[in-house]
Design a protein around this motif. Sequence first.
Motif, mmCIF file in Angstrom:
data_model
loop_
_atom_site.group_PDB
_atom_site.id
_atom_site.type_symbol
_atom_site.label_atom_id
_atom_site.label_comp_id
_atom_site.label_asym_id
_atom_site.label_seq_id
_atom_site.Cartn_x
_atom_site.Cartn_y
_atom_site.Cartn_z
ATOM 1 N N ILE A 44 -40.886 -23.690 5.034
ATOM 2 C CA ILE A 44 -41.240 -22.228 5.480
ATOM 3 C C ILE A 44 -40.534 -21.198 4.930
ATOM 4 O O ILE A 44 -40.912 -20.151 4.358
ATOM 5 C CB ILE A 44 -41.065 -22.123 6.981
ATOM 6 C CG1 ILE A 44 -42.328 -22.925 7.798
ATOM 7 C CG2 ILE A 44 -41.115 -20.623 7.331
ATOM 8 C CD1 ILE A 44 -42.273 -23.135 9.149
ATOM 9 N N ALA A 45 -38.956 -21.430 4.803
ATOM 10 C CA ALA A 45 -38.170 -20.631 4.173
ATOM 11 C C ALA A 45 -38.349 -20.342 2.746
ATOM 12 O O ALA A 45 -38.427 -19.066 2.015
ATOM 13 C CB ALA A 45 -36.741 -21.401 4.189
ATOM 14 N N THR A 78 -50.964 -14.364 -0.851
ATOM 15 C CA THR A 78 -52.091 -15.151 -0.022
ATOM 16 C C THR A 78 -51.836 -16.446 -0.040
ATOM 17 O O THR A 78 -51.741 -16.858 1.621
ATOM 18 C CB THR A 78 -53.611 -14.822 -0.512
ATOM 19 O OG1 THR A 78 -53.663 -13.622 -0.812
ATOM 20 C CG2 THR A 78 -54.546 -15.685 0.337
ATOM 21 N N ASP A 79 -51.191 -17.265 -0.865
ATOM 22 C CA ASP A 79 -50.993 -18.824 -0.574
ATOM 23 C C ASP A 79 -49.791 -19.031 0.294
ATOM 24 O O ASP A 79 -49.574 -19.520 1.211
ATOM 25 C CB ASP A 79 -50.872 -19.217 -1.913
ATOM 26 C CG ASP A 79 -50.432 -20.663 -1.573
ATOM 27 O OD1 ASP A 79 -51.466 -21.560 -1.205
ATOM 28 O OD2 ASP A 79 -49.377 -21.493 -2.181
ATOM 29 N N SER A 80 -48.676 -17.997 -0.082
ATOM 30 C CA SER A 80 -47.529 -18.154 0.711
ATOM 31 C C SER A 80 -47.758 -17.886 2.237
ATOM 32 O O SER A 80 -47.238 -18.444 3.299
ATOM 33 C CB SER A 80 -46.422 -17.259 0.321
ATOM 34 O OG SER A 80 -45.965 -17.443 -0.975
ATOM 35 N N ARG A 81 -48.574 -16.835 2.450
ATOM 36 C CA ARG A 81 -49.012 -16.689 3.947
ATOM 37 C C ARG A 81 -49.711 -17.690 4.463
ATOM 38 O O ARG A 81 -49.450 -18.042 5.466
ATOM 39 C CB ARG A 81 -49.755 -15.467 4.068
ATOM 40 C CG ARG A 81 -48.933 -13.904 3.791
ATOM 41 C CD ARG A 81 -49.855 -12.753 3.581
ATOM 42 N NE ARG A 81 -48.899 -11.575 3.879
ATOM 43 C CZ ARG A 81 -49.410 -10.376 3.243
ATOM 44 N NH1 ARG A 81 -50.661 -10.382 2.709
ATOM 45 N NH2 ARG A 81 -48.577 -9.322 3.086
ATOM 46 N N THR A 82 -50.459 -18.252 3.649
ATOM 47 C CA THR A 82 -51.433 -19.378 4.263
ATOM 48 C C THR A 82 -50.526 -20.557 4.583
ATOM 49 O O THR A 82 -50.475 -21.258 5.752
ATOM 50 C CB THR A 82 -52.532 -19.817 3.221
ATOM 51 O OG1 THR A 82 -53.300 -18.766 3.210
ATOM 52 C CG2 THR A 82 -53.074 -21.003 3.668
ATOM 53 N N LYS A 86 -42.471 -21.512 15.527
ATOM 54 C CA LYS A 86 -43.173 -20.195 15.343
ATOM 55 C C LYS A 86 -42.088 -19.088 15.067
ATOM 56 O O LYS A 86 -42.297 -18.050 14.485
ATOM 57 C CB LYS A 86 -43.906 -19.951 16.685
ATOM 58 C CG LYS A 86 -44.572 -18.637 16.547
ATOM 59 C CD LYS A 86 -45.585 -18.540 17.685
ATOM 60 C CE LYS A 86 -46.521 -17.159 17.819
ATOM 61 N NZ LYS A 86 -47.503 -16.782 18.594
ATOM 62 N N SER A 87 -40.968 -19.263 15.690
ATOM 63 C CA SER A 87 -40.042 -18.217 15.773
ATOM 64 C C SER A 87 -38.963 -18.320 14.486
ATOM 65 O O SER A 87 -38.173 -17.583 14.160
ATOM 66 C CB SER A 87 -38.985 -18.027 16.944
ATOM 67 O OG SER A 87 -38.328 -19.518 16.997
ATOM 68 N N TYR A 88 -39.189 -19.269 13.642
ATOM 69 C CA TYR A 88 -38.436 -19.767 12.547
ATOM 70 C C TYR A 88 -38.362 -18.597 11.432
ATOM 71 O O TYR A 88 -37.392 -18.173 10.867
ATOM 72 C CB TYR A 88 -38.726 -20.984 11.943
ATOM 73 C CG TYR A 88 -37.564 -21.504 10.792
ATOM 74 C CD1 TYR A 88 -36.264 -21.929 11.305
ATOM 75 C CD2 TYR A 88 -38.016 -21.560 9.810
ATOM 76 C CE1 TYR A 88 -35.257 -22.152 10.506
ATOM 77 C CE2 TYR A 88 -36.915 -21.988 8.596
ATOM 78 C CZ TYR A 88 -35.688 -22.280 9.088
ATOM 79 O OH TYR A 88 -34.663 -22.712 8.209
#
Length: 148
Positions: free
Chosen positions: A48-49, A78-82, A95-97
Amino acid sequence: MSGTYTADFNLWIEQTAQLLRSHHWHKVDVEHLIEEVEGLGKSERRGIASQLTRLLLHLLKWQYQPQRRSDSWLDSITDSRTQIELAILDSPSLKSYPIEQLEESYQRARPQVAKQTKMLISVFAEECPYSLKLVLDEDWLPEASDIL
């Protein structure tokens, strides 16, 4: 089985899975199993980071180099968001990470974007100029006119 862990990790995984399936708890290499389970959580957070850093990097390039905007930048955004969304769907406890990591990820992206754009790092805000809500919004892109 501890020797297998260091000699052939994939074989160790297969053997450990088989021992767990057959309920042979006493034969399981518990210390290494705990280490690997903990590593899975770290890997999810690191993913995620990493995606957040990549996303911020491309959002900054999008904003500061409008003349160089490309489909590949848009694909990366787009890919990073996905990827972030999928990681959170798989592990809702994360979720909060992204909010916890936003500033750190921005601090990693900032020198990278300065280097890639050949702009001075001081051109880019010292603190993340975007809210997480905007960063993750699939319909939002920063505009060059947003630069203060």
